[in-house]
Design a protein around this motif. Structure first.
Motif, PDB file in Angstrom:
ATOM      1  N   ASP A 158      37.162  49.771  38.166  1.00 25.22           N
ATOM      2  CA  ASP A 158      38.380  49.069  38.565  1.00 25.22           C
ATOM      3  C   ASP A 158      38.979  49.707  39.827  1.00 25.22           C
ATOM      4  OD1 ASP A 158      38.910  51.359  37.144  1.00 25.22           O
ATOM      5  OD2 ASP A 158      40.861  50.656  36.435  1.00 25.22           O
ATOM      6  N   TYR A 159      39.635  48.878  40.624  1.00 25.00           N
ATOM      7  CA  TYR A 159      40.145  49.299  41.931  1.00 25.00           C
ATOM      8  C   TYR A 159      41.478  50.023  41.840  1.00 25.00           C
ATOM      9  CZ  TYR A 159      42.272  49.068  46.562  1.00 25.00           C
ATOM     10  OH  TYR A 159      42.899  49.398  47.735  1.00 25.00           O
ATOM     11  N   GLN A 160      41.595  51.133  42.613  1.00 25.69           N
ATOM     12  CA  GLN A 160      42.856  51.824  42.841  1.00 25.69           C
ATOM     13  C   GLN A 160      43.034  52.020  44.342  1.00 25.69           C
ATOM     14  OE1 GLN A 160      43.081  55.523  40.705  1.00 25.69           O
ATOM     15  NE2 GLN A 160      42.713  54.576  38.697  1.00 25.69           N
ATOM     16  N   ASP A 199      51.347  41.564  50.863  1.00 25.30           N
ATOM     17  CA  ASP A 199      50.981  40.501  49.917  1.00 25.30           C
ATOM     18  C   ASP A 199      49.471  40.379  49.786  1.00 25.30           C
ATOM     19  OD1 ASP A 199      53.622  39.912  49.409  1.00 25.30           O
ATOM     20  OD2 ASP A 199      53.751  38.339  50.936  1.00 25.30           O
ATOM     21  N   GLN A 200      48.781  40.460  50.914  1.00 26.93           N
ATOM     22  CA  GLN A 200      47.315  40.383  50.890  1.00 26.93           C
ATOM     23  C   GLN A 200      46.721  41.628  50.225  1.00 26.93           C
ATOM     24  OE1 GLN A 200      45.285  37.747  52.029  1.00 26.93           O
ATOM     25  NE2 GLN A 200      47.280  36.727  52.005  1.00 26.93           N
ATOM     26  N   LYS A 201      47.334  42.754  50.460  1.00 22.04           N
ATOM     27  CA  LYS A 201      46.872  43.997  49.855  1.00 22.04           C
ATOM     28  C   LYS A 201      46.992  43.924  48.326  1.00 22.04           C
ATOM     29  CE  LYS A 201      48.337  47.622  52.026  1.00 22.04           C
ATOM     30  NZ  LYS A 201      49.150  48.802  52.463  1.00 22.04           N
ATOM     31  N   ALA A 202      48.075  43.285  47.862  1.00 23.89           N
ATOM     32  CA  ALA A 202      48.339  43.192  46.417  1.00 23.89           C
ATOM     33  C   ALA A 202      47.300  42.353  45.687  1.00 23.89           C
ATOM     34  CB  ALA A 202      49.733  42.618  46.196  1.00 23.89           C
ATOM     35  N   VAL A 203      46.590  41.489  46.425  1.00 27.84           N
ATOM     36  CA  VAL A 203      45.552  40.640  45.810  1.00 27.84           C
ATOM     37  C   VAL A 203      44.505  41.504  45.113  1.00 27.84           C
ATOM     38  CG1 VAL A 203      43.649  39.056  46.335  1.00 27.84           C
ATOM     39  CG2 VAL A 203      45.891  38.732  47.426  1.00 27.84           C
ATOM     40  N   PHE A 204      44.293  42.732  45.622  1.00 25.70           N
ATOM     41  CA  PHE A 204      43.205  43.571  45.116  1.00 25.70           C
ATOM     42  C   PHE A 204      43.647  44.521  44.005  1.00 25.70           C
ATOM     43  CE2 PHE A 204      42.085  42.132  49.291  1.00 25.70           C
ATOM     44  CZ  PHE A 204      40.724  41.878  49.222  1.00 25.70           C
ATOM     45  N   VAL A 209      34.843  45.310  39.139  1.00 19.55           N
ATOM     46  CA  VAL A 209      33.514  44.947  39.645  1.00 19.55           C
ATOM     47  C   VAL A 209      33.155  43.554  39.134  1.00 19.55           C
ATOM     48  CG1 VAL A 209      31.057  45.521  39.570  1.00 19.55           C
ATOM     49  CG2 VAL A 209      32.758  47.346  39.826  1.00 19.55           C
ATOM     50  N   ASN A 210      32.567  42.738  40.015  1.00 19.95           N
ATOM     51  CA  ASN A 210      32.145  41.343  39.770  1.00 19.95           C
ATOM     52  C   ASN A 210      33.293  40.345  39.824  1.00 19.95           C
ATOM     53  OD1 ASN A 210      29.391  41.988  39.473  1.00 19.95           O
ATOM     54  ND2 ASN A 210      29.737  42.557  37.324  1.00 19.95           N
ATOM     55  N   THR A 211      34.516  40.845  40.086  1.00 21.39           N
ATOM     56  CA  THR A 211      35.643  39.932  40.272  1.00 21.39           C
ATOM     57  C   THR A 211      35.491  39.213  41.606  1.00 21.39           C
ATOM     58  OG1 THR A 211      37.109  41.404  39.044  1.00 21.39           O
ATOM     59  CG2 THR A 211      38.157  39.774  40.477  1.00 21.39           C
ATOM     60  N   GLU A 252      30.690  46.614  44.323  1.00 23.09           N
ATOM     61  CA  GLU A 252      30.815  48.053  44.066  1.00 23.09           C
ATOM     62  C   GLU A 252      32.232  48.507  44.403  1.00 23.09           C
ATOM     63  OE1 GLU A 252      28.087  50.418  46.284  1.00 23.09           O
ATOM     64  OE2 GLU A 252      26.307  49.724  45.200  1.00 23.09           O
ATOM     65  N   ILE A 253      32.712  49.486  43.619  1.00 19.00           N
ATOM     66  CA  ILE A 253      33.978  50.153  43.938  1.00 19.00           C
ATOM     67  C   ILE A 253      33.681  51.653  43.975  1.00 19.00           C
ATOM     68  CG2 ILE A 253      36.371  50.565  43.261  1.00 19.00           C
ATOM     69  CD1 ILE A 253      36.281  47.970  41.648  1.00 19.00           C
ATOM     70  N   THR A 254      33.957  52.265  45.117  1.00 21.83           N
ATOM     71  CA  THR A 254      33.675  53.697  45.287  1.00 21.83           C
ATOM     72  C   THR A 254      34.984  54.460  45.446  1.00 21.83           C
ATOM     73  OG1 THR A 254      31.599  53.155  46.419  1.00 21.83           O
ATOM     74  CG2 THR A 254      32.432  55.402  46.664  1.00 21.83           C
TER      75      THR A 254
END
Length: 448
Positions: A158-160, A199-204, A209-211, A252-254
């Protein structure tokens, strides 16, 4: 040969050079004989051209050359031996010299003299000295950079914030479907943290992964052509044609996991055994930052010395017309307009140069080769420090500094830095320092 100097006023003089035949005859004869050995002239074998014919054809040009060389040599010798405090080069006055018919010659030169003045600094003189505060935040930031250099990178689900995303980027049409013939980038890499639009940043936020997400790159990166062309893999001039939404399928999320503050890091940054705890490590980092700032404080101190002393001695008198001629001679390609426009500023720089020379002489400052070598090392060390490299091996410093010393302009700059470093130290001990504690931001604003 006779050379004399006649003062016109306190800041200008006329230098007169009288040359007789006996002064140059031997040199001219020697040059003609050497020329005779190599000259080719129809009807004569090499080395057999009659001297009378040689003199007729080459005598005047050889005479002019030898007289000029002799005059330059003797004038420089006279100025050096008589310690003439001259500004610029001697400027030749008009002459009626006839090399073809005369044997004795007289030349005159206008000389601009340095103005006479004294510089006296003592504890009675108070000058500001700015001590730049090294804050805990600065140390934190530097320590963070070191831990990032020993960081590990892990794949997460998951993204941070500050994570790196990799995935398929696809341009969408007005209905939100994949655009036929639109841009598709496989393995597109992004860090939403660097998006300009919140606002665009908040989308993420919280993406996994796979979203598959939908966002607008143009809005996200504030229409920055360089960033958009890099992300979309198109030319900058094509960016304007792709301002709609895109889908992004996260593959991928690194995440960067900073290195630990341990003995291994302490030894890597400072050298083995230089620190044994986080407290000691941070203390030495703080000391290093403070030392870097001290050089900046000394630089500002010399600027303030310049202003203080210039005000103390007042405006110096110069031979303006002569100085303008000298400046024009040194800037022939730029012309009189350039001289007129920059003349006063050049006098300000010249005044400081003369002041600095007196201060250097008064404090017995001399620069040896060892000083230049050490300054080259310091400059190299500072360059490495900008990239967080403190514990640089001496061998590497030597190699880099030796390369620096191969360039003439680099050596001149190092000599000047060595002079100013020694001068700052001498003057700090000589005058009364009015210490002022400032933040780095406040200090930097002084140069805006």
């Amino acid at each position: 040969m006779n050379i004399s100097l006649q003062n016109v006023d306190k800041v200008s003089a006329v230098l007169t050079v009288q040359i007789e035949k006996a002064d140059y005859q031997e040199k001219v004869e020697k040059t003609l004989k050497k020329l005779r050995q190599n000259v080719n002239m129809p009807g004569f074998r090499k080395g057999m051209v009659p001297m009378t014919l040689l003199k007729k054809q080459y005598g005047t040009s050889v005479l002019v050359e030898e007289v000029d060389k002799l005059m330059q040599e003797k004038v420089n010798e006279y100025i050096r031996e008589n310690k003439v405090d001259m500004l610029g080069a001697p400027l030749p006055k008009e002459s009626n010299v006839d090399f073809a018919n005369d044997e004795n010659f007289e030349f005159s030169f206008d000389i601009a003299l340095a103005p006479e003045f004294t510089v006296d600094l003592s504890a009675a003189d108070t000058i500001d000295y700015y001590d730049i505060n090294v804050t805990d935040e600065m140390v934190d930031q530097q320590v963070k950079l070191y831990t990032q250099r020993t960081a590990k990178y892990e794949k997460v689900e998951d993204y941070q914030d500050n994570d790196l995303l990799k995935g398929l980027l696809a341009e969408l049409d007005e209905n939100g479907n994949t655009k036929e013939g639109g841009i598709q980038v496989e393995g597109a890499v992004m860090m939403p943290t660097y998006m300009k639009n919140d606002d665009q940043k908040a989308v993420f936020n919280g993406a996994k992964v796979n979203t598959v997400l939908v966002f607008n790159p143009s809005v996200a990166f504030d229409n920055n052509e360089a960033e958009l062309s890099s992300l979309l893999k198109i030319k900058k001039e094509e960016v304007g044609a792709h301002t709609g939404n895109f889908s992004f399928q996260i593959e991928e999320i690194t995440r960067m996991i900073p290195g630990d503050l341990n003995q291994e890091l302490f030894d890597l940054v400072l050298g083995e055994g230089k620190a044994h705890s986080e407290e000691e490590f941070r203390a030495q980092i703080k000391e290093t930052i403070a030392k870097q700032y001290e050089a900046d404080s000394d630089y500002k101190f010399l600027i303030d010395v310049r202003s203080y002393v210039s005000g103390k001695i007042g405006k110096l008198q110069f031979a303006d017309e002569l100085m303008k001629r000298i400046m024009l001679e040194n800037n022939k390609d730029k012309g009189e307009e350039f001289v007129s426009e920059h003349y006063e500023k050049s006098l300000e720089e010249l005044t400081w140069h003369l002041i600095k020379e007196k201060l250097v002489a008064a404090n017995g400052i001399k620069i040896e080769q060892a000083d230049i070598n050490e300054m080259a090392k310091e400059a190299t060390r500072a360059q490495f420090a900008q990239y967080g490299m403190i514990n640089v091996p001496d061998e590497l410093l030597d190699n880099y500094s030796k390369e620096m010393l191969k360039k003439r302009e680099s050596v001149e700059a190092l000599v000047n830095r060595a002079v100013e470093s020694k001068l700052a130290e001498a003057l700090k001990a000589q005058v009364t320092l009015n210490h002022k504690a400032v933040s780095a931001e406040e200090f930097n604003k002084m140069f805006e």
